[in-house]
Design an enzyme around this catalytic site. Structure first.
Site, PDB file in Angstrom:
ATOM      1  N   SER A   1      86.315  53.867  96.124  1.00 47.66           N
ATOM      2  CA  SER A   1      85.316  53.475  95.144  1.00 47.66           C
ATOM      3  C   SER A   1      84.695  52.126  95.511  1.00 47.66           C
ATOM      4  O   SER A   1      84.036  51.997  96.537  1.00 47.66           O
ATOM      5  CB  SER A   1      85.941  53.458  93.747  1.00 47.66           C
ATOM      6  OG  SER A   1      84.975  53.715  92.761  1.00 47.66           O
TER       7      SER A   1
ATOM      8  N   LYS B   1      73.350  49.090  69.051  1.00 46.79           N
ATOM      9  CA  LYS B   1      73.914  47.774  69.301  1.00 46.79           C
ATOM     10  C   LYS B   1      75.447  47.874  69.313  1.00 46.79           C
ATOM     11  O   LYS B   1      76.052  48.414  68.395  1.00 46.79           O
ATOM     12  CB  LYS B   1      73.461  46.788  68.206  1.00 46.79           C
ATOM     13  CG  LYS B   1      74.079  45.405  68.332  1.00 46.79           C
ATOM     14  CD  LYS B   1      73.688  44.732  69.635  1.00 46.79           C
ATOM     15  CE  LYS B   1      74.299  43.338  69.742  1.00 46.79           C
ATOM     16  NZ  LYS B   1      74.021  42.703  71.034  1.00 46.79           N
TER      17      LYS B   1
END
Length: 329
Positions: A127, A179
């Site tokens: 990764s 949010k």
């Protein structure tokens, strides 16, 4: 002037002299310990400022990758070291944050543009670790090393059901529905999940494009190596994720053949310049000496109130380019 006054003046004068010699003793001890440290740590290390006999620099990237400005500065310093004719980067990392991996890749690419750079995969370059590995001119891996895990992950705990069982409810007031979403205290809304998915897709596309460009892959082969799975070093060679099976000696041979680097050059470790505060044994030795000569308060003011500090809790926030079997289960 009375006899008592003369005696008091003499005692003060002697105290000042004693303090001077105590401070001097501590300073000499610190210099001595630093010299010994440099001798012990400097064996096989690149000279200060990179000035010295021609050599091949060796650096290591290990563990979880996060943003590290000091490492970036060290790599920039290495790129300017005239003594280093080439660089061998040993990687043993499962990855880390996507941003940290990008920062490291960029710093290594700048280094590789100035000096021939070979990557040696010791245990794994998975990764984010593979993002770093792609910065080199050539990738060497051991046959049983792990490479790949090309993908991006966004994980977050959701304790909504647990809170419901406990009879706890989180109240909030926010400017818009997305949010601070997802927040883990309530079921993830389809809108929030779509926003996170778009975030992951964008970073994955960036990662996939890097593999395509740096490793020259396309079509079915690109699709195969970028589906998130890991590969052994041997499989990596077949899939063009790795250039050769081998070790540091293999890297040196490639540098000699392809870049004209003298294979007999000594290989020296390049590390961040150790700071006084980073040397725990130096802390202990200096503090003990200072206490012995009566300058404990001075040592504590210079070296800090303690010589052993707790490690910061490792926190990986945001998008991850990370591979770990437990995380994959």
């Amino acid at each position: 002037m009375s006899l008592d006054t003369d005696a008091l003046v003499d005692r003060r004068r002697m105290r000042r002299k004693l303090t001077f010699w105590r401070v001097l003793a501590v300073l000499v001890a610190v210099v001595g310990i630093v010299a010994v440290t440099a001798a012990l740590r400097g064996r096989g290390e690149l000279g200060l400022g990179g000035v010295g006999p021609a050599q091949i620099a060796r650096i290591g990237i290990k563990g979880v990758i996060r943003n590290d400005q000091e490492r970036v500065e060290a790599l920039e310093k290495l790129s300017k070291a005239s003594a280093a004719k080439a660089v061998i980067v040993h990687i043993d990392s499962p990855g880390g944050t996507t941003a940290g991996s990008e920062q490291l890749h960029t710093a290594l690419r700048r280094l590789a543009q100035k000096k021939p750079t070979v990557i040696v995969v010791d245990g794994m370059a998975a990764s984010g670790g593979y993002i770093a590995a792609m910065a080199g001119d050539h990738i060497v891996a051991q046959g049983n090393s792990i490479v790949g895990s090309i993908g991006v992950l966004f994980q977050y705990p959701n304790v909504a059901d647990l809170l419901k069982t406990l009879g706890v409810r989180m109240e909030e007031v926010k400017s818009s529905p997305l949010k601070a979403a997802p927040n883990g205290f309530e079921p993830t809304s389809p809108e929030a999940r779509a926003a996170i998915a778009a975030l992951v897709a964008d970073s994955y596309d960036w990662f996939r494009t890097m593999v395509k460009e740096r490793r020259g892959l396309d079509g079915e082969l690109l699709a195969k190596v970028t589906d998130g799975r890991v590969f052994t070093g041997r499989q990596g060679v077949e899939l063009k994720l790795v250039d050769a099976i081998g070790t540091e000696e293999t890297a040196v041979a490639w540098l000699a053949k392809e870049k004209g680097i003298d294979p007999k050059l000594p290989i020296k470790d390049w590390k961040l310049d150790p700071k006084l505060g980073d040397l725990s044994f130096l802390h202990l030795g200096t503090a003990a000496l200072a206490e012995a000569v009566g300058l404990g308060p001075l040592a504590r003011s210079l070296l800090g109130t303690g010589t052993i500090q707790s490690f910061e809790r490792l926190s990986l926030d945001g998008l991850l380019a990370l591979w770990h079997p437990a995380a994959a289960d």
